[in-house]
Design a protein around this motif. Structure first.
Motif, PDB file in Angstrom:
ATOM      1  N   SER A 193       0.855  -1.175   0.000  1.00  0.00           N
ATOM      2  CA  SER A 193       0.000   0.000   0.000  1.00  0.00           C
ATOM      3  C   SER A 193       0.896   1.231   0.000  1.00  0.00           C
ATOM      4  O   SER A 193       2.029   1.185   0.461  1.00  0.00           O
ATOM      5  N   ARG A 194       0.385   2.327  -0.488  1.00  0.00           N
ATOM      6  CA  ARG A 194       1.149   3.579  -0.489  1.00  0.00           C
ATOM      7  C   ARG A 194       1.155   4.216   0.891  1.00  0.00           C
ATOM      8  O   ARG A 194       1.951   5.104   1.162  1.00  0.00           O
ATOM      9  N   TYR A 195       0.252   3.773   1.756  1.00  0.00           N
ATOM     10  CA  TYR A 195       0.086   4.411   3.059  1.00  0.00           C
ATOM     11  C   TYR A 195       0.309   3.433   4.198  1.00  0.00           C
ATOM     12  O   TYR A 195       0.145   2.231   4.050  1.00  0.00           O
ATOM     13  N   TYR A 196       0.651   3.990   5.347  1.00  0.00           N
ATOM     14  CA  TYR A 196       0.707   3.231   6.590  1.00  0.00           C
ATOM     15  C   TYR A 196      -0.140   3.997   7.586  1.00  0.00           C
ATOM     16  O   TYR A 196       0.037   5.207   7.755  1.00  0.00           O
ATOM     17  N   LEU A 197      -1.079   3.303   8.219  1.00  0.00           N
ATOM     18  CA  LEU A 197      -1.955   3.944   9.196  1.00  0.00           C
ATOM     19  C   LEU A 197      -1.620   3.442  10.592  1.00  0.00           C
ATOM     20  O   LEU A 197      -1.404   2.249  10.791  1.00  0.00           O
ATOM     21  N   LEU A 198      -1.578   4.367  11.526  1.00  0.00           N
ATOM     22  CA  LEU A 198      -1.361   4.049  12.933  1.00  0.00           C
ATOM     23  C   LEU A 198      -2.518   4.645  13.709  1.00  0.00           C
ATOM     24  O   LEU A 198      -2.738   5.857  13.659  1.00  0.00           O
ATOM     25  N   THR A 199      -3.281   3.806  14.387  1.00  0.00           N
ATOM     26  CA  THR A 199      -4.399   4.289  15.182  1.00  0.00           C
ATOM     27  C   THR A 199      -4.113   4.039  16.656  1.00  0.00           C
ATOM     28  O   THR A 199      -3.797   2.918  17.045  1.00  0.00           O
ATOM     29  N   LEU A 200      -4.225   5.091  17.441  1.00  0.00           N
ATOM     30  CA  LEU A 200      -4.076   4.992  18.886  1.00  0.00           C
ATOM     31  C   LEU A 200      -5.476   4.998  19.485  1.00  0.00           C
ATOM     32  O   LEU A 200      -6.302   5.838  19.136  1.00  0.00           O
ATOM     33  N   VAL A 201      -5.732   4.056  20.363  1.00  0.00           N
ATOM     34  CA  VAL A 201      -7.040   3.925  21.003  1.00  0.00           C
ATOM     35  C   VAL A 201      -6.863   4.187  22.489  1.00  0.00           C
ATOM     36  O   VAL A 201      -5.994   3.605  23.133  1.00  0.00           O
ATOM     37  N   PHE A 202      -7.731   5.068  23.031  1.00  0.00           N
ATOM     38  CA  PHE A 202      -7.647   5.454  24.430  1.00  0.00           C
ATOM     39  C   PHE A 202      -8.917   5.040  25.158  1.00  0.00           C
ATOM     40  O   PHE A 202     -10.022   5.237  24.653  1.00  0.00           O
ATOM     41  N   HIS A 203      -8.727   4.466  26.328  1.00  0.00           N
ATOM     42  CA  HIS A 203      -9.847   3.990  27.128  1.00  0.00           C
ATOM     43  C   HIS A 203      -9.696   4.491  28.556  1.00  0.00           C
ATOM     44  O   HIS A 203      -8.668   4.262  29.200  1.00  0.00           O
ATOM     45  N   ASN A 204     -10.718   5.173  29.048  1.00  0.00           N
ATOM     46  CA  ASN A 204     -10.731   5.621  30.431  1.00  0.00           C
ATOM     47  C   ASN A 204     -10.896   4.376  31.306  1.00  0.00           C
ATOM     48  O   ASN A 204     -11.911   3.680  31.228  1.00  0.00           O
ATOM     49  N   GLN A 205      -9.921   4.103  32.149  1.00  0.00           N
ATOM     50  CA  GLN A 205      -9.921   2.866  32.934  1.00  0.00           C
ATOM     51  C   GLN A 205     -11.088   2.773  33.913  1.00  0.00           C
ATOM     52  O   GLN A 205     -11.401   1.690  34.388  1.00  0.00           O
ATOM     53  N   SER A 206     -11.756   3.899  34.209  1.00  0.00           N
ATOM     54  CA  SER A 206     -12.917   3.835  35.100  1.00  0.00           C
ATOM     55  C   SER A 206     -14.171   3.336  34.371  1.00  0.00           C
ATOM     56  O   SER A 206     -15.167   3.019  35.011  1.00  0.00           O
ATOM     57  N   ASP A 207     -14.128   3.264  33.047  1.00  0.00           N
ATOM     58  CA  ASP A 207     -15.237   2.704  32.264  1.00  0.00           C
ATOM     59  C   ASP A 207     -15.030   1.193  32.126  1.00  0.00           C
ATOM     60  O   ASP A 207     -14.108   0.753  31.456  1.00  0.00           O
ATOM     61  N   ASP A 208     -15.888   0.428  32.777  1.00  0.00           N
ATOM     62  CA  ASP A 208     -15.769  -1.028  32.784  1.00  0.00           C
ATOM     63  C   ASP A 208     -16.167  -1.603  31.426  1.00  0.00           C
ATOM     64  O   ASP A 208     -17.268  -1.344  30.930  1.00  0.00           O
ATOM     65  N   ILE A 209     -15.278  -2.375  30.823  1.00  0.00           N
ATOM     66  CA  ILE A 209     -15.565  -2.980  29.521  1.00  0.00           C
ATOM     67  C   ILE A 209     -15.564  -4.513  29.579  1.00  0.00           C
ATOM     68  O   ILE A 209     -15.600  -5.176  28.554  1.00  0.00           O
ATOM     69  N   ARG A 210     -15.575  -5.052  30.788  1.00  0.00           N
ATOM     70  CA  ARG A 210     -15.537  -6.511  30.917  1.00  0.00           C
ATOM     71  C   ARG A 210     -16.710  -7.192  30.221  1.00  0.00           C
ATOM     72  O   ARG A 210     -16.539  -8.219  29.570  1.00  0.00           O
ATOM     73  N   SER A 211     -17.913  -6.625  30.328  1.00  0.00           N
ATOM     74  CA  SER A 211     -19.070  -7.265  29.677  1.00  0.00           C
ATOM     75  C   SER A 211     -18.931  -7.204  28.156  1.00  0.00           C
ATOM     76  O   SER A 211     -19.321  -8.151  27.461  1.00  0.00           O
ATOM     77  N   ASN A 212     -18.336  -6.141  27.626  1.00  0.00           N
ATOM     78  CA  ASN A 212     -18.102  -6.050  26.182  1.00  0.00           C
ATOM     79  C   ASN A 212     -17.162  -7.166  25.724  1.00  0.00           C
ATOM     80  O   ASN A 212     -17.394  -7.817  24.706  1.00  0.00           O
ATOM     81  N   ILE A 213     -16.100  -7.359  26.498  1.00  0.00           N
ATOM     82  CA  ILE A 213     -15.118  -8.392  26.155  1.00  0.00           C
ATOM     83  C   ILE A 213     -15.752  -9.772  26.246  1.00  0.00           C
ATOM     84  O   ILE A 213     -15.586 -10.606  25.354  1.00  0.00           O
ATOM     85  N   THR A 214     -16.508 -10.023  27.307  1.00  0.00           N
ATOM     86  CA  THR A 214     -17.176 -11.316  27.476  1.00  0.00           C
ATOM     87  C   THR A 214     -18.136 -11.598  26.324  1.00  0.00           C
ATOM     88  O   THR A 214     -18.140 -12.696  25.767  1.00  0.00           O
ATOM     89  N   ASN A 215     -18.933 -10.602  25.952  1.00  0.00           N
ATOM     90  CA  ASN A 215     -19.874 -10.776  24.835  1.00  0.00           C
ATOM     91  C   ASN A 215     -19.142 -11.092  23.532  1.00  0.00           C
ATOM     92  O   ASN A 215     -19.570 -11.946  22.760  1.00  0.00           O
ATOM     93  N   TYR A 216     -18.048 -10.391  23.292  1.00  0.00           N
ATOM     94  CA  TYR A 216     -17.241 -10.630  22.087  1.00  0.00           C
ATOM     95  C   TYR A 216     -16.679 -12.050  22.083  1.00  0.00           C
ATOM     96  O   TYR A 216     -16.798 -12.776  21.092  1.00  0.00           O
ATOM     97  N   GLU A 217     -16.077 -12.453  23.186  1.00  0.00           N
ATOM     98  CA  GLU A 217     -15.493 -13.797  23.269  1.00  0.00           C
ATOM     99  C   GLU A 217     -16.568 -14.874  23.116  1.00  0.00           C
ATOM    100  O   GLU A 217     -16.337 -15.898  22.457  1.00  0.00           O
TER     101      GLU A 217
END
Length: 118
Positions: free
Chosen positions: A5-29
């Motif tokens: 590809s002519r391009y390289y993309l770098l995406t940084l993802v930020f998550h506030n640790q006080s926002d619980d994402i365990r149920s999101n991960i469980t649902n995905y798995e």
């Protein structure tokens, strides 16, 4: 440096640790398990091309895996910033890596760079 590809993309993802994402991960798995899809890190180019961890997976399964990850990500309370690099602007991987290391500090200094996905 690969030139697929002519391009390289770098995406940084930020998550506030006080926002619980365990149920999101469980649902995905659980979805991956029910759909008989592997729970592996997402790497878009190899996924789309069927290389590396995705070798041997048919196109339909790879599409399902991408759709599952997209849905999972869309539901997360995260912020992100994507940098786009034109590969020809860099002499080699080392020069590109140095630029990325410098650029990855920028979003931490300026909240206006963020886009929010919910």
């Amino acid at each position: 440096m690969g030139r697929a590809s002519r391009y390289y993309l770098l995406t940084l993802v930020f998550h506030n640790q006080s926002d619980d994402i365990r149920s999101n991960i469980t649902n995905y798995e659980q979805y991956l398990d029910r759909a008989d899809l592997p729970d592996i890190p997402l790497h878009c180019a190899p996924l789309m091309q069927g290389h590396f961890d995705y070798e041997g997976m048919d196109l339909q399964s790879r599409k399902k895996l991408l759709a599952a990850f997209f849905h999972f990500y869309r539901m997360l309370p995260v912020k992100y910033h994507t940098f786009i690099y034109l590969k020809k602007d860099f002499a080699d991987d080392e020069a590109l890596g140095a630029r990325m290391r410098r650029d990855r500090k920028l979003p931490l200094r300026s909240s206006r760079l963020f886009s929010v996905i919910r």
